[in-house]
Design an enzyme around this catalytic site. Structure first.
Site, short mmCIF file in Angstrom:
data_model
loop_
_atom_site.label_atom_id
_atom_site.label_comp_id
_atom_site.label_asym_id
_atom_site.label_seq_id
_atom_site.Cartn_x
_atom_site.Cartn_y
_atom_site.Cartn_z
CG ASP A 55 -28.71 -6.77 -11.33
OD1 ASP A 55 -27.59 -7.22 -10.99
OD2 ASP A 55 -29.15 -5.67 -10.97
CB SER A 100 7.53 -8.64 6.56
OG SER A 100 8.74 -8.93 7.21
CG LEU A 101 8.31 -6.05 1.42
CD1 LEU A 101 7.45 -5.06 0.64
CD2 LEU A 101 9.39 -6.63 0.52
CE LYS A 136 4.50 -2.03 2.80
NZ LYS A 136 3.29 -2.17 3.63
CB CYS A 448 -13.25 40.05 20.35
SG CYS A 448 -12.76 41.47 21.34
S1 IVH Z 1 5.65 -7.61 -2.19
C1 IVH Z 1 8.38 -10.56 0.55
N1 IVH Z 1 4.20 -5.68 -3.10
O1 IVH Z 1 3.35 -5.13 2.36
C2 IVH Z 1 7.11 -9.82 0.62
N2 IVH Z 1 3.90 -6.28 -0.82
O2 IVH Z 1 5.85 -6.02 4.27
C3 IVH Z 1 6.74 -9.41 -0.75
N3 IVH Z 1 2.17 -4.98 0.35
O3 IVH Z 1 1.96 -7.38 4.17
C4 IVH Z 1 5.63 -8.48 -0.69
N4 IVH Z 1 1.61 -3.72 -1.37
O4 IVH Z 1 0.84 -7.42 1.89
C5 IVH Z 1 4.48 -6.42 -2.02
N5 IVH Z 1 2.96 -3.99 -4.08
C6 IVH Z 1 3.25 -4.73 -3.01
C7 IVH Z 1 2.59 -4.56 -1.78
C8 IVH Z 1 2.95 -5.35 -0.69
C9 IVH Z 1 1.37 -3.99 -0.10
C10 IVH Z 1 2.17 -5.48 1.73
C11 IVH Z 1 2.15 -6.98 1.83
C12 IVH Z 1 2.87 -7.28 3.12
C13 IVH Z 1 3.69 -6.07 3.35
C14 IVH Z 1 5.14 -6.43 3.19
#
Ligand code: IVH
Length: 690
Positions: A55, A100-101, A136, A448
């Protein structure tokens, strides 16, 4: 923390007053220092200086900037919060789409994924593929652009093609560097990652919000997402957002140079970007599954929420060969954990009468699948708990199941309570026998007062008596006990031994064969042990281990029934509460009578007198814990063998444990015993010692 003297001498704020240093270079020095401290604090989780020191330097920098606004640098920590509230967020097209995955839920999905990778890449089936594996993170995805190493723009995922420019808010995240470290930083770098809140920060923030009468959030992910969409960056700055980087959108040239996901992650970390320390590489489907399990086990202990793990083929070459389908890469997959917290509705609160008369409120819920099983009812423990959580019938609630723990009902912060919601009141009379319900002094529980007159208590008492670990009557299930109690054929445990074939066969769903089998089991159960018999009586506070200790100590039922409180206190692990409870039980004439009847009906056990254990036996006086599956004995049988030789069996491993008897598939107890240096016996060693 670093030595402050040393720090004062080498890089301290004092020098900013020195005559030779220009304001610009003083600013630069303070910025670099503060940014280093932020990195140590937020990314490395290893603070270098106390907050007060931070700070102080921050203020010096602010003063300097106030007198030389023309020199303000964009990576100054003072610039994290800037600008006025926006009217809205600008839409921005992603340079490369944010995909997405695909999801995996079962082990078999992971095995299939690994096989498909090899098939698509034309690799022999016995190749082992290397993967980069991450948790994840359960937050929101973000794309962040750095130009010449300086933070430039942050864009939400949006629909994957177009997102919103939330730069002002993302800039406030202190684990995110505004300036990248190192030399070979690309002119334009786009990183990808997740914004989230830790569980602890979330709870604290929610509490603060509630105190101020502001919006509370359902979970850390909603809180993070809600914060990123705030138009005023000051709001975002006041909320504890975090960031982890999990990738980058790179050009072909860069991919060729870095070669793999894991190398890229090291490269990003070296630039000062926060990367999770849980990220690893793993080989083959079995390696992936091992990672899934390890992370799953530590999930509850992690500071932030995760909803699974992510597997990515490590080699960029191989990633390139595999390519994409629709909106997801073929080289990566998310392996999801079963959700452990699900929204439901409290449909009713019923009460259950337990073996000792305790009246337990039970939540009846809209059925939901949580942690892999369907939950439609869950204990609410007691009235205090309901009041503390402020639960009302009609409320939306969260149902939580962590690991194999019994489901828990939690208030849902976003609940919109309807006017017709109902406050729970404890019934004044037992719903089963209509006896008075009383709250005992100093106890949360209501009871009871009906005793064995109460059919609910009687049913539970008989179920307990017949339990496998007590008298052990095979084939006497709880439904049958309910029926026998309902018909008033069984009013005490002794009545079980008076059941007749002719009566039993008349019961619904009871054939001749099962009636005969049941009578046979009842006959067989007459031969028991003193400890099992005592446990079966269901004396309050007398569990299995205490029952065994009492049996070993008193050796004979008359001696136990006549024991004074003082004599009872001599027994291992028997304290005043337990001693009182035993005394009260045997002071009750009806209980004395049941014991007599049981004995006269033929219940017997080997005489414990003269069976004093051999003091020279290696088990004598030793404390055992049993774990895993044994091939020759059940765990109960092994326990009896140990006790018969003067040993003791307890449930959990501690420093006091002498031996851990470990069968097949031993788990955490084995780990703990190993850590504590406790002798572990396998089954054959155990047999040898017997
Ligand atoms: S790799 C092609 N690594 O999961 C997409 N995604 O469905 C490559 N997410 O909304 C994503 N942890 O934000 C990756 N270690 C991780 C992750 C991750 C969370 C989320 C990402 C996305 C969703 C993918």
């Amino acid at each position: 923390m670093i030595n402050l003297d040393l720090f004062e001498n080498t890089e301290g704020g004092d020098r900013s007053n020195s005559a030779e240093e220009s304001p610009g270079s003083a600013m630069r020095r303070l910025i670099d220092l503060l940014n280093r401290w932020e990195h140590a604090y937020y990314v490395l989780d290893a603070p270098e200086v106390p907050d007060s020191e931070y700070d102080k330097v921050y203020q010096s920098l602010q003063q300097l900037e106030n007198s030389h606004p023309e020199l303000i640098q964009s990576d100054s920590p003072t610039q994290r919060v800037g600008g006025k509230p926006a009217d809205g967020f600008e839409q921005v097209k992603h340079r490369m789409p944010m995909l997405s995955l695909g999801n995996a839920f079962e082990d078999s999905d992971v095995i299939a994924f690994d096989r498909r990778v090899k098939e698509l890449a034309d690799l022999p089936a016995d190749t082992t593929i290397a993967y980069a594996v991450d948790p994840k993170f359960d937050g929101l995805a973000i794309s962040i652009h750095y130009i010449n190493g300086m933070f430039q723009q942050a864009i939400t995922r949006g629909d994957g093609t177009v997102g919103e420019d939330v730069s002002a808010n993302v800039k406030t995240i202190r684990s995110l560097p505004l300036k990248l470290k190192g030399r070979a930083i690309p002119a334009h770098l786009e990183i990808r990652g997740e914004i989230f809140m830790t569980k602890r920060d979330f709870l604290q923030m929610n509490q603060r919000q509630a105190e101020l009468g502001l919006k509370v959030f359902a979970n850390p992910r909603n809180a993070a997402a809600g914060t990123i969409r705030q138009l005023d960056p000051k709001v975002a700055a006041s909320r504890p957002l975090r960031f982890y980087c999990y990738g980058a959108a790179l050009e072909r040239e860069q991919l060729r140079e870095l070669k793999s996901q894991s190398a890229m992650m090291k490269w990003l970390a070296n630039m000062g970007l926060p990367v999770s320390e849980l990220s690893r590489t793993a080989v083959g489907a079995q390696g992936l599954l091992a990672f899934y399990r390890a992370v799953g086990e530590s999930r509850d202990n992690l500071p932030f929420e995760i909803d699974g793990v992510v597997y990515k083929v490590d080699s960029f070459d191989l990633q390139d060969q595999l390519g994409y389908v629709a909106k997801a890469p073929r080289f990566a997959i998310a392996h999801k954990f079963p959700p452990d917290e699900v929204l439901s509705r409290l449909l009713n609160i019923e009460v259950q009468v337990g073996r000792t008369g305790s009246i337990t409120p039970v939540a009846k819920l809209e059925p939901v699948k949580v942690g892999g099983v369907v939950v439609s009812s869950a204990t609410l423990h007691n009235l205090d708990e309901i009041q503390r959580k402020d639960l009302r019938v009609g409320d939306q609630v969260l149902v939580r199941r962590a690991g194999d723990v019994i489901p828990e009902v939690l208030p849902f912060p976003g609940n919109q309570r309807s006017a017709s919601s109902i406050v729970f009141v404890m019934p004044s009379h037992c719903p089963i026998c209509n006896s008075l319900v009383r709250q005992e002094e100093g106890e949360a529980a209501f009871r009871c007062t009906g005793g064995l007159v109460c059919k609910a208590q009687l049913t539970q008492a008989i179920i307990h008596f017949a339990h496998r670990r007590a008298i052990d009557i095979d084939g006497l299930g709880s439904k049958l006990v309910e029926l026998l109690v309902e018909k008033e054929w069984v009013k005490t445990p002794a009545d079980l031994f008076r059941l007749q074939f002719d009566a039993l066969v008349q019961l619904e769903r009871m054939g001749e064969k099962s009636a005969r089998n049941l009578l046979e089991s009842i006959e067989k159960a007459k031969q028991t042990t003193f400890g099992r018999f005592l446990f079966g009586l269901g004396i309050r506070h007398v569990g299995e281990a205490t029952a065994r200790d009492l049996a070993a100590h008193f050796k004979n039922i008359d001696r136990l029934m006549n024991a004074t409180v003082e004599e009872l206190l001599e027994v291992n692990d028997v304290g005043p509460v337990v001693a009182d409870s035993i005394r009260q039980f045997f002071d009750e004439t009806s209980n004395q009578q049941v014991v007599r009847e049981l004995i006269s009906l033929g219940i017997s056990w080997p005489n414990e007198e003269g069976q004093a254990a051999d003091e020279s036996h290696p088990f004598f006086g030793k404390t055992f814990v049993l774990t895993g599956t044994l091939s020759q004995y059940s765990r109960d049988e092994a326990g009896e063998l140990i006790v018969a030789r003067g040993g003791k069996v307890t449930g959990s491993v501690s420093k006091k444990t002498d031996y851990l008897l470990a069968g097949e598939a031993a788990g955490s107890k084995l780990d703990k015993a190993t850590v504590l240096g406790i002798t572990v016996l396998d089954e054959s060693t155990f047999q040898g010692m017997l």
